[in-house]
Design an enzyme around this catalytic site. Structure first.
Site, PDB file in Angstrom:
ATOM      1  CD  GLU A   6     -17.314 -55.579  75.479  1.00 21.71           C
ATOM      2  OE1 GLU A   6     -18.493 -55.886  74.564  1.00 21.71           O
ATOM      3  OE2 GLU A   6     -16.614 -55.904  75.646  1.00 21.71           O
ATOM      4  CD  GLU A   8     -14.475 -59.198  75.370  1.00 20.74           C
ATOM      5  OE1 GLU A   8     -15.322 -59.339  76.593  1.00 20.74           O
ATOM      6  OE2 GLU A   8     -14.607 -58.660  74.112  1.00 20.74           O
TER       7      GLU A   8
END
EC number: 3.2.1.4
Length: 312
Positions: A135, A222
């Protein structure tokens, strides 16, 4: 041996047939190493009917690989997980879990060494997927991610030329439109979209649909049904809306996370220390819903070309 994964016309395939991967992500393996075991992986395959596991290795925080973590031990945990997944005919994602470091270029030297080692170790394993940055955020812009990917991907390709590679996108893997506008130059690459249903809603779903329609290969590697913090209440209406899009588009998805953490996102209750044989009493509400999603994906008819069927 599992079929090689390949992106064809923006879609994920295995043996050149459309495939959908689904399963759980570990929490950071420095936090919860106990779940890297055959007992847990087998339960996820047989009881949760999943076909993929994501092994998350933090790079910065809490004994992160690039900070104060035991590099050799973390690599051994990853290799253990890969070998178990291969034995069980499961795909496995090796996740370089960029988060607090923001810009993946911060630890580029360590990343180059790590992916060189991993791609050599797993060169002949068709079940391994390389996730090169989890991320990126804030200073981790799409240009920085591109710069990073252009250094990491050739290293992986030199050892594992056919491996599927997944890259994070900017703003905590929400800016897939940036990848659509300026895609990487490499083949067999997918782009990460992450969502937490109580935070990320219709705007992000619309972005996803536009990118898929335009042919961008997207992997939802995710997600959870709670807030982006991993805490708070789950949003059932938004969860249902996300499920409809994921199912209709036949997208691969991995849920966060395999743990008994006190956060909403951990699938097990805090007092559950089992590594398998989980009952409904052991599983939080969000975990029960997500388990139901996976069971529904596994139950899709063979005529649904997006479904990847596993042994029951």
């Amino acid at each position: 041996m599992l079929d090689k994964l390949k992106v064809i016309n923006g879609k994920l395939t295995a043996g050149e047939k459309p495939v959908r991967l689904f399963g759980l992500s570990t929490h950071g393996i420095a936090w919860y190493p106990e779940y890297i075991c055959e007992e847990s992986f087998n339960a996820l395959k047989k009881d949760w009917r999943t076909n993929c596991i994501r092994i998350a290795m933090y790079t910065d925080e809490f004994r992160g690989y690039c900070k104060d973590g035991n590099k050799q031990h973390l690599k051994e945990l990853i290799e253990k997980g890969v070998v178990i997944a291969e034995k069980l005919d499961m795909y496995v994602i090796v996740d370089w879990h960029v988060l607090c470091d923001q810009d993946p270029m911060k630890y580029i030297d360590e990343a180059e060494e790590f992916f060189s080692d991993m791609s050599k170790r797993f060169a002949n394993k068709t079940n391994v997927i390389y996730e090169i940055c989890n991320e990126p955020n804030c200073s981790g812009t799409w240009d920085k991610i591109t710069e990073y990917a252009d250094r990491i991907i050739p290293i992986i390709r030199s050892n594992s030329p056919d491996a599927l590679i997944v890259t994070g996108t900017s703003t905590w893997s929400q800016d897939i439109h940036c990848a659509l506008e300026k895609p990487l130059k490499w083949d067999n690459v997918m782009y990460s979209l992450h969502f937490y249903a109580a935070t990320h809603k219709g705007t992000l779903r619309s972005r996803l649909e536009r990118c898929i329609e335009a042919g961008l290969p997207v992997f939802i590697n995710e997600f959870n049904l709670c807030e982006a913090s991993g805490k708070g209440d789950i949003d059932i209406d938004e969860a249902n809306a996300w499920y409809e899009v994921i199912d209709r588009l036949g997208l691969s998805c991995i849920s966060w996370c395999l743990s008994n953490s006190g956060d909403t996102c951990g699938v097990f209750t805090q007092n559950c220390t089992k590594l398998s044989g989980w009952t409904d009493e052991d599983i939080k509400t969000s975990g029960k819903i997500i388990k139901g999603w996976f069971e529904a994906f596994a139950d899709e008819e063979n005529t649904n070309e997006q479904c990847f069927r596993i042994d029951k």
